[in-house]
Design an enzyme around this catalytic site. Structure first.
Site, PDB file in Angstrom:
ATOM      1  N   ASP A  29      -7.864 -42.595  11.783  1.00 40.94           N
ATOM      2  CA  ASP A  29      -9.095 -42.111  11.169  1.00 40.94           C
ATOM      3  C   ASP A  29     -10.259 -42.480  12.074  1.00 40.94           C
ATOM      4  O   ASP A  29     -10.088 -43.260  13.026  1.00 40.94           O
ATOM      5  CB  ASP A  29      -9.283 -42.717   9.778  1.00 40.94           C
ATOM      6  CG  ASP A  29     -10.041 -41.791   8.830  1.00 40.94           C
ATOM      7  OD1 ASP A  29     -10.638 -40.803   9.309  1.00 40.94           O
ATOM      8  OD2 ASP A  29     -10.042 -42.061   7.619  1.00 40.94           O
ATOM      9  N   THR A  71     -14.260 -48.987   3.195  1.00 37.87           N
ATOM     10  CA  THR A  71     -13.740 -49.788   2.079  1.00 37.87           C
ATOM     11  C   THR A  71     -12.233 -49.955   2.147  1.00 37.87           C
ATOM     12  O   THR A  71     -11.678 -50.828   1.477  1.00 37.87           O
ATOM     13  CB  THR A  71     -14.101 -49.133   0.742  1.00 37.87           C
ATOM     14  OG1 THR A  71     -13.432 -47.862   0.650  1.00 37.87           O
ATOM     15  CG2 THR A  71     -15.606 -48.925   0.623  1.00 37.87           C
ATOM     16  N   ASP A  92      -6.629 -37.297   5.750  1.00 38.48           N
ATOM     17  CA  ASP A  92      -7.192 -36.133   5.066  1.00 38.48           C
ATOM     18  C   ASP A  92      -7.287 -35.002   6.077  1.00 38.48           C
ATOM     19  O   ASP A  92      -7.070 -35.200   7.287  1.00 38.48           O
ATOM     20  CB  ASP A  92      -8.556 -36.443   4.430  1.00 38.48           C
ATOM     21  CG  ASP A  92      -9.542 -37.033   5.433  1.00 38.48           C
ATOM     22  OD1 ASP A  92      -9.637 -36.514   6.566  1.00 38.48           O
ATOM     23  OD2 ASP A  92     -10.212 -38.014   5.082  1.00 38.48           O
ATOM     24  N   LYS A 115      -6.051 -35.238  -0.235  1.00 39.31           N
ATOM     25  CA  LYS A 115      -6.531 -36.184  -1.238  1.00 39.31           C
ATOM     26  C   LYS A 115      -7.590 -35.536  -2.130  1.00 39.31           C
ATOM     27  O   LYS A 115      -8.192 -34.520  -1.799  1.00 39.31           O
ATOM     28  CB  LYS A 115      -7.117 -37.421  -0.553  1.00 39.31           C
ATOM     29  CG  LYS A 115      -8.401 -37.151   0.230  1.00 39.31           C
ATOM     30  CD  LYS A 115      -8.929 -38.391   0.913  1.00 39.31           C
ATOM     31  CE  LYS A 115     -10.252 -38.094   1.648  1.00 39.31           C
ATOM     32  NZ  LYS A 115     -10.767 -39.270   2.357  1.00 39.31           N
ATOM     33  N   HIS A 166     -18.264 -38.811  12.440  1.00 37.90           N
ATOM     34  CA  HIS A 166     -17.449 -38.577  11.237  1.00 37.90           C
ATOM     35  C   HIS A 166     -17.348 -37.092  10.934  1.00 37.90           C
ATOM     36  O   HIS A 166     -16.283 -36.591  10.548  1.00 37.90           O
ATOM     37  CB  HIS A 166     -18.058 -39.317  10.049  1.00 37.90           C
ATOM     38  CG  HIS A 166     -17.300 -39.133   8.773  1.00 37.90           C
ATOM     39  ND1 HIS A 166     -16.075 -39.732   8.556  1.00 37.90           N
ATOM     40  CD2 HIS A 166     -17.567 -38.401   7.657  1.00 37.90           C
ATOM     41  CE1 HIS A 166     -15.625 -39.387   7.361  1.00 37.90           C
ATOM     42  NE2 HIS A 166     -16.517 -38.586   6.789  1.00 37.90           N
ATOM     43  N   ARG A 224     -11.076 -36.878  -4.071  1.00 47.39           N
ATOM     44  CA  ARG A 224     -11.993 -37.999  -4.225  1.00 47.39           C
ATOM     45  C   ARG A 224     -12.345 -38.163  -5.696  1.00 47.39           C
ATOM     46  O   ARG A 224     -12.801 -37.224  -6.353  1.00 47.39           O
ATOM     47  CB  ARG A 224     -13.260 -37.791  -3.389  1.00 47.39           C
ATOM     48  CG  ARG A 224     -14.255 -38.947  -3.515  1.00 47.39           C
ATOM     49  CD  ARG A 224     -15.277 -38.949  -2.400  1.00 47.39           C
ATOM     50  NE  ARG A 224     -14.661 -39.255  -1.105  1.00 47.39           N
ATOM     51  CZ  ARG A 224     -14.354 -40.482  -0.692  1.00 47.39           C
ATOM     52  NH1 ARG A 224     -14.562 -41.518  -1.495  1.00 47.39           N
ATOM     53  NH2 ARG A 224     -13.822 -40.670   0.490  1.00 47.39           N
ATOM     54  N   GLU A 249     -40.586 -55.961   7.285  1.00 51.12           N
ATOM     55  CA  GLU A 249     -40.992 -55.065   8.364  1.00 51.12           C
ATOM     56  C   GLU A 249     -40.422 -55.544   9.705  1.00 51.12           C
ATOM     57  O   GLU A 249     -40.240 -56.743   9.931  1.00 51.12           O
ATOM     58  CB  GLU A 249     -42.515 -54.982   8.450  1.00 51.12           C
ATOM     59  CG  GLU A 249     -43.152 -54.280   7.266  1.00 51.12           C
ATOM     60  CD  GLU A 249     -44.656 -54.167   7.414  1.00 51.12           C
ATOM     61  OE1 GLU A 249     -45.196 -54.547   8.483  1.00 51.12           O
ATOM     62  OE2 GLU A 249     -45.313 -53.707   6.460  1.00 51.12           O
ATOM     63  N   ARG A 292     -21.807 -39.036   7.274  1.00 46.93           N
ATOM     64  CA  ARG A 292     -21.015 -38.473   6.181  1.00 46.93           C
ATOM     65  C   ARG A 292     -21.838 -37.534   5.298  1.00 46.93           C
ATOM     66  O   ARG A 292     -21.285 -36.788   4.499  1.00 46.93           O
ATOM     67  CB  ARG A 292     -20.414 -39.597   5.326  1.00 46.93           C
ATOM     68  CG  ARG A 292     -19.210 -40.250   5.975  1.00 46.93           C
ATOM     69  CD  ARG A 292     -18.682 -41.412   5.169  1.00 46.93           C
ATOM     70  NE  ARG A 292     -19.555 -42.570   5.267  1.00 46.93           N
ATOM     71  CZ  ARG A 292     -19.246 -43.785   4.827  1.00 46.93           C
ATOM     72  NH1 ARG A 292     -18.082 -43.978   4.252  1.00 46.93           N
ATOM     73  NH2 ARG A 292     -20.077 -44.789   4.959  1.00 46.93           N
TER      74      ARG A 292
END
Length: 311
Positions: free
Chosen positions: A219, A224, A170, A193, A131, A195, A40, A97
């Site tokens: 971007d 990742t 993209d 692209k 995003h 996914r 907490e 996202r």
């Protein structure tokens, strides 16, 4: 400045908060943030916020959920301490996202985060390079989404070769790539692209001419590194000069990302400091501070001025 205000930093990126405060000629306010053994979060303000404009500086970077709850608890503490107005300055807004359902039994977490922001008394949100721009529509409170593109381009002008092709990895990044190309006097290409998983993508085709030319891949974030890695291979296969530069606003750089970007064709990687704890031993990585941009926006908000002249 016309209104009394205070900056309070969460634990996600205290260095950025200090840099913003310094730009405004002040120090961040004092508060104690603790986590109990069961996980907490406890917050105690160590100075008065009564009738003050409060700016809470907190990126929703990993661990995202801990930093989100911390921001909510900070806002609740400020509301209960009679702050006049609470602005959440969230340089990197996590959950952006999740802006739609891909199936019938999924959460739209971006909307959920907007709802809880409002529920705890946050009156205004300032963020950088969302995003998914439509996330702004999830809020009923004002949202100012700044962009780091001009800040990065100020540095890139001297770092990229002439005749640069700005590549969107993209279709979603095409608008950003066009802005980069306009400022750097380059042309635009876009990779399409497919996914294949939560961490993997496959480039299906390239639109634009990159043969024999240096490329700048842009971007909003590097997480990742999978999208960029597949983009690098596609550009080199299409005959791009092995002189690639990468620019992104948010450098999450999750485990394995650095290895995926370690291709010998990648000469430089530029990101901002919206996310903390970036590697200091990576010679290709260049970190540009976003503090002057955010401080400039806060100053204009306090003075009831438009943000249009920031860029």
């Amino acid at each position: 400045m016309p209104r009394e205000f205070i900056i309070i930093a969460g634990t996600a990126n205290p260095d950025l908060a200090d840099a913003i405060a310094t730009e405004l000629g002040m120090s961040a306010g004092a508060c104690a943030i603790e986590r109990f053994p069961d996980g907490e979060t406890s917050v105690r303000l160590l100075e008065s916020v009564r009738r003050k404009e409060v700016f809470l500086i907190q990126s929703l970077s990993p661990p995202v959920n801990d930093h989100l709850v911390e921001l909510l608890v900070l806002a609740d503490a400020c509301r209960r301490a009679a702050a006049a107005r609470i602005t959440a300055v969230v340089p990197y807004l996590g959950y952006a996202r999740s802006d739609k359902r891909h199936g019938r039994r999924e959460s739209i977490s971006g909307r959920m985060v907007a709802d809880v922001f409002e529920a705890v008394g946050i009156d205004h949100v300032v963020t950088v390079d969302l995003h998914a721009p439509q996330i702004e529509g999830f809020f009923h409170i004002p949202v100012d989404s700044l962009t780091a593109v001009p800040t990065l381009c100020d540095v890139l002008h001297e770092k990229v070769p002439p005749g640069i092709v700005v590549v969107a990895p993209d279709a979603g990044a095409l608008r950003m790539a066009t802005d980069y190309a306009h400022r750097l006097k380059g042309t635009v290409a876009v990779l399409h692209k497919r996914r294949e998983s939560g961490t993997g993508t496959q480039v299906t085709h390239l639109v634009g001419e990159v043969g024999g030319k240096p490329c700048l891949i842009v971007d909003d974030m590097i997480s990742t590194g999978g999208t960029l890695a597949s983009g690098i291979e596609a550009l080199l296969k299409a005959g791009a000069r092995p002189e690639l530069t990468i620019a992104a606003t948010h450098g999450l750089l999750l485990p394995g990302a650095r290895q995926k970007l370690a291709h010998e064709a990648v000469k430089k990687v530029f990101i901002t400091d919206t996310v903390a704890d970036l590697p200091s031993d990576w010679s290709r990585l260049h970190v540009i501070s976003i503090a002057p941009l955010i401080a400039g926006s806060l100053k204009r908000l306090l003075e009831h001025r438009s943000l249009g002249d920031l860029y």
